[in-house]
Design a protein around this motif. Structure first.
Motif, mmCIF file in Angstrom:
data_model
loop_
_atom_site.group_PDB
_atom_site.id
_atom_site.type_symbol
_atom_site.label_atom_id
_atom_site.label_comp_id
_atom_site.label_asym_id
_atom_site.label_seq_id
_atom_site.Cartn_x
_atom_site.Cartn_y
_atom_site.Cartn_z
ATOM 1 N N ASN A 251 -22.716 28.855 58.428
ATOM 2 C CA ASN A 251 -21.481 29.481 58.917
ATOM 3 C C ASN A 251 -20.376 29.418 57.864
ATOM 4 O O ASN A 251 -19.584 30.362 57.717
ATOM 5 N N ASP A 252 -20.324 28.281 57.127
ATOM 6 C CA ASP A 252 -19.327 28.162 56.054
ATOM 7 C C ASP A 252 -19.513 29.278 55.021
ATOM 8 O O ASP A 252 -18.536 29.885 54.545
ATOM 9 N N MET B 290 -21.109 32.232 55.448
ATOM 10 C CA MET B 290 -20.836 33.562 56.033
ATOM 11 C C MET B 290 -19.345 33.804 56.171
ATOM 12 O O MET B 290 -18.850 34.916 55.894
ATOM 13 N N ASN B 291 -18.597 32.785 56.557
ATOM 14 C CA ASN B 291 -17.138 32.935 56.719
ATOM 15 C C ASN B 291 -16.439 33.131 55.371
ATOM 16 O O ASN B 291 -15.488 33.911 55.256
ATOM 17 N N ALA B 292 -16.930 32.401 54.342
ATOM 18 C CA ALA B 292 -16.296 32.498 53.026
ATOM 19 C C ALA B 292 -16.460 33.879 52.410
ATOM 20 O O ALA B 292 -15.544 34.409 51.771
ATOM 21 N N PHE B 293 -17.654 34.477 52.626
ATOM 22 C CA PHE B 293 -17.937 35.757 51.983
ATOM 23 C C PHE B 293 -17.952 36.929 52.970
ATOM 24 O O PHE B 293 -18.226 38.057 52.569
ATOM 25 N N HIS B 294 -17.684 36.635 54.261
ATOM 26 C CA HIS B 294 -17.681 37.664 55.310
ATOM 27 C C HIS B 294 -18.990 38.463 55.295
ATOM 28 O O HIS B 294 -18.995 39.701 55.199
ATOM 29 N N ILE B 295 -20.100 37.728 55.353
ATOM 30 C CA ILE B 295 -21.419 38.377 55.375
ATOM 31 C C ILE B 295 -22.181 37.965 56.628
ATOM 32 O O ILE B 295 -21.840 36.982 57.286
ATOM 33 N N ASN B 296 -23.196 38.738 56.953
ATOM 34 C CA ASN B 296 -24.084 38.440 58.066
ATOM 35 C C ASN B 296 -25.261 37.601 57.551
ATOM 36 O O ASN B 296 -25.455 37.474 56.328
ATOM 37 N N LYS C 155 -18.436 38.298 47.080
ATOM 38 C CA LYS C 155 -17.015 38.128 46.783
ATOM 39 C C LYS C 155 -16.323 37.419 47.928
ATOM 40 O O LYS C 155 -16.496 37.777 49.092
ATOM 41 N N LYS C 156 -15.519 36.411 47.583
ATOM 42 C CA LYS C 156 -14.764 35.685 48.599
ATOM 43 C C LYS C 156 -13.607 36.563 49.082
ATOM 44 O O LYS C 156 -12.934 37.213 48.305
ATOM 45 N N ARG C 157 -13.434 36.564 50.413
ATOM 46 C CA ARG C 157 -12.345 37.373 50.987
ATOM 47 C C ARG C 157 -11.418 36.503 51.813
ATOM 48 O O ARG C 157 -11.788 35.486 52.295
#
Length: 472
Positions: free
Chosen positions: A419-420, A422-428, A470-472
């Motif tokens: 989850n960390d 996925m949240n950092a890179f806004h990916i599935n 990419k981090k968002r």
């Protein structure tokens, strides 16, 4: 005869008076009598034999116990059981038995006290103490069981061939009692076990392994394991172990007898007061791969390359055949055998911290058990060598403890979750998450970063960037 404790005297009096009321004779039989005469202070559960109906006597006894205990009735066997002050008391009517050739399940008929004592496996288990008013406390010993107790001898009341052929599980029980009590099996009785060994095949594996496990859990299992080997039963139950027996010599090179070495290792584990059944199974099976990896190399001698890996792969089939549990116990035994040689490699002076971290990661909470196994595996008679190997293993254990205290690898949990990432890179969810987590794990094990969130988080960002995230 003075019965041992106040609690037993009380329940015996209740049983005696209850039996008198329903006009049935009754006796204490079995393990309690044997252990009482051996002077043991911790007794087995009580077996009460009555000349009549066991269920009827149990019901009468329950009326005179406060609070009234619940009675478990087994109508098929004509027995009943109740509990009294943490003791299980079983009531059974006297009987005589006969057997079919291909079954150990007896044909049961009502019998006398003498009939019941005749059907017992050993003279030391055929002893009875009367609870009847006319001869209360009298020892009834028709087959010389008391003398056999004094001589530490296991002997069957009737013909050994009949006893063992009728119920072949008694062969396992003979060896189990010889191990637990450290008694001798009478010579003619043991010869009968050798003659009748193949009869064990009509016994369910569950019952065989129940007795085998009791042998393994004894103070000195090698007594029983050697008797199983000498009787021929071990080659039927666990042929993988008997294949280790023997010493081969070539060009002046010899190897040790790995069967007798194994017996010593099991004893060593047991002497440490380690009561883990599965660690004892590990000790028993730790070298089984040697029979399949033995090779002679000129100028080097005998070697058993990768025997621990081969042995670990044999474990699931052995557990399946012996009806041992497939879950965690099997996985534990397999893992321990697979890594059984690893501590020997790690005691070298040039062993890196990363190698020890990986060892911690692989073994987790079982690492101390593995060190105990390695210490038990030192069977050399050279005192200097033994002390050197043992000290080196203790030094390794201290080093492991210090690294674990600093890096917390033993019960591994990644400081970065999926989850960390996925949240950092806004990916599935995707494969890149697994790649990043594995990279973080390897980096911690190699010592490139510490096992904590901030270090792992920055490494995650760097690895994600390499993977095009990419981090968002």
């Amino acid at each position: 005869m003075k019965l041992f404790s106040a609690i037993h005297r009380n329940i015996f009096r209740i049983i005696s008076l209850s039996a008198k009321r329903i006009q049935q004779d009754c006796y204490v039989v079995g393990g309690y009598v044997r252990d009482f005469l051996l002077g043991k202070k911790i007794y087995k559960d009580l077996d009460i034999l009555t000349i009549g109906e066991g269920i009827k006597l149990a019901k009468e006894v329950s009326k005179h116990i406060n609070p009234t205990p619940r009675i478990n009735i087994f109508k098929r066997f004509g027995t009943a059981m109740l509990e009294y002050k943490n003791h299980k008391i079983e009531f059974v009517g006297s009987r005589k038995e006969s057997y079919h050739l291909y079954s150990r399940n007896p044909i049961i008929e009502i019998g006398s006290l003498q009939d019941d004592q005749k059907r017992r496996d050993f003279t030391i288990n055929a002893l009875a103490i009367s609870l009847n008013e006319r001869n209360y406390g009298e020892l009834i010993d028709p087959f010389g069981g008391l003398s056999d107790l004094e001589r530490k001898t296991l002997r069957t009341p009737l013909s050994s061939d009949v006893t063992y052929s009728d119920d072949p599980l008694r062969m396992m029980r003979a060896i189990r009692f010889a191990t637990q009590l450290q008694f001798f099996i009478e010579k003619s009785s043991f010869q009968s076990i050798q003659r009748n060994r193949n009869r064990i095949n009509i016994v369910s594996m569950e019952r065989i392994i129940e007795e085998f496990n009791k042998i393994l859990l004894s103070k000195k299992p090698s007594i029983g394991l050697f008797l199983l080997y000498e009787s021929g039963l071990l080659s039927i139950i666990l042929p993988e172990l008997t294949l280790l027996q023997g010493i081969e010599e070539k060009n002046g090179y010899k190897h040790k007898d790995n069967f007798y070495h194994t017996l010593q290792v099991v004893d060593n584990i047991s002497q440490e007061k380690i009561n883990s059944l599965w660690l004892r199974w590990v000790a028993l099976l730790h070298d089984i791969g040697k029979a399949y990896t033995k090779k002679f190399l000129p100028k080097i001698g005998w070697c058993f390359h990768a025997h621990e890996l081969v042995g670990s792969k044999m474990v699931p089939k052995i557990f399946q055949r012996l009806k041992l549990p497939k879950g965690e116990p099997m996985r534990y035994v397999k893992k321990m055998i697979q890594h059984s040689y690893k501590p020997i490699v790690l005691i070298e002076d040039n062993t890196s911290d990363s190698a020890i971290r990986r060892f911690l990661f692989d073994m987790g909470k079982d690492i101390e058990d593995l060190i105990k196994l390695c210490i038990a595996d030192i069977t050399t008679k050279n005192v200097e060598k033994k002390n050197l190997y043992t000290n080196n293993l203790f030094i390794l254990l201290e080093r492991i403890k210090k690294l674990e205290e600093r890096d917390r690898i033993q019960n591994w949990k990644s400081p970065i979750s999926g989850n960390d990432i996925m949240n950092a890179f806004h990916i599935n969810p995707c494969k890149k998450i697994g790649v990043i987590k594995n990279f973080i794990k390897e980096s911690i094990l190699e010592g490139r970063i510490s096992n904590e969130f901030h270090s792992a988080y920055f490494l995650m960002l760097k690895k994600g960037e390499e993977l095009g995230l990419k981090k968002r």
